[in-house]
Design a protein around this motif. Structure first.
Motif: not given
Length: 304
Positions: A58-75
């Protein structure tokens, strides 16, 4: 360089909402588990290891998904030195499989001798919702246009994610059995377990290497043709997992023929062996289907 942020309509697209739901429910899940009372949980050593695996997932994929979402939002994904379209679907698919495993094993891992904790029930429900969010994300990526989704979104790519999941689960299950057999040695079982463990580690490394090559867009720089390498890996996986599956069934039957009154730990070990047999069968099927796809790809390229 100026920071570019997604347009509001893209920020609230179905894919972005699925990622945000996965982040929200994932955070809720490990927060609920962290607040549980340890004194009411199962005292078995095996159960502690399973709880650690669930929390790590749960912790690993929470961190990875959050990182992917942030990188995608700021392009900023154009600055990431890996294949972004392959990375997102790989993380979503692997997260769905690992979260499903955690959702199924967590209630068993926290089963104590007293009453069921409300936090455990809420965490299980939250984990189910996290799994649904990751499935939705993977499905939405697969339905994108052909040029927007990479190789990992295809059936062969998803099969490699399934193989990677199987290898990760197998290593944990074997470690649990090794610890149990070190405390209570079982004749003619430890040797089979070490053979199975070696097979799982080799296949896991092959699957991991394949995914890393695809994510790094390094297929064209391989010293051997990548399509032939895929056939070799898939064939090796099929042969190895056939041996491992046969050994699993042998250990299951051997556990059934144990004494009339086995200890509680022996019962738990036998249940872990059954879990290993199921996962080994699923992974063997994934390697078999992947081998068929790899042969088809190799034949099509030789005829072109």
């Amino acid at each position: 360089m100026p920071v570019i942020v997604l347009e509001p309509r893209d920020l609230f697209s179905s894919l972005s909402l699925a990622r945000m739901c996965a982040i929200l429910f994932g955070c809720l899940t490990f927060s609920l588990v962290a607040s549980m009372e340890e004194s009411k949980l199962s005292p078995l050593h095996q159960m502690l290891s399973f709880r650690i695996l669930c929390m790590f997932t749960w912790c690993l994929f929470f961190a990875l998904t959050l990182l992917i979402h942030v990188v995608n939002v700021i392009q900023f994904h154009s600055l990431v030195p890996i294949s972004w379209k392959n990375l997102t679907v790989s993380v979503a698919a692997l997260a769905a499989l690992m979260t499903l495993s955690a959702t199924l094993s967590f209630p068993w891992a926290v089963a104590g001798h007293g009453s069921v904790q409300p936090c455990a029930v809420a965490a299980t429900v939250s984990s189910c919702l996290t799994f649904a969010a990751y499935v939705a994300e993977a499905y939405l990526i697969r339905t994108q246009a052909q040029d927007e989704r990479g190789y990992m979104a295809s059936v062969p790519g998803l099969l490699k994610v399934l193989q990677l999941w199987g290898g990760c689960e197998m290593v944990v299950l074997v470690v649990e059995q090794v610890q149990s057999y070190l405390r209570e040695p079982v004749e003619d079982t430890t040797a089979m377990l070490w053979v199975s463990g070696t097979i799982y580690v080799v296949c896991l490394l092959m699957s991991l290497a394949t995914v890393v090559v695809v994510l790094g867009d390094c297929a064209g720089r391989c010293p051997v043709p990548f399509d032939r390498l895929l056939v070799c890996f898939s064939l090796t996986g099929v042969l190895f997992y056939m041996v491992a599956t046969i050994l699993c069934f042998a250990r299951v039957l051997g556990g059934r023929q144990q004494g009339k009154s086995p200890t509680e730990e022996m019962k738990m070990t036998w249940a872990v062996v059954v879990m290993e047999t199921v996962v080994a069968s699923i992974t063997l099927l994934a390697y078999t289907v992947d081998l068929a796809f790899s042969f088809k790809l190799l034949r099509d390229r030789s005829q072109a």
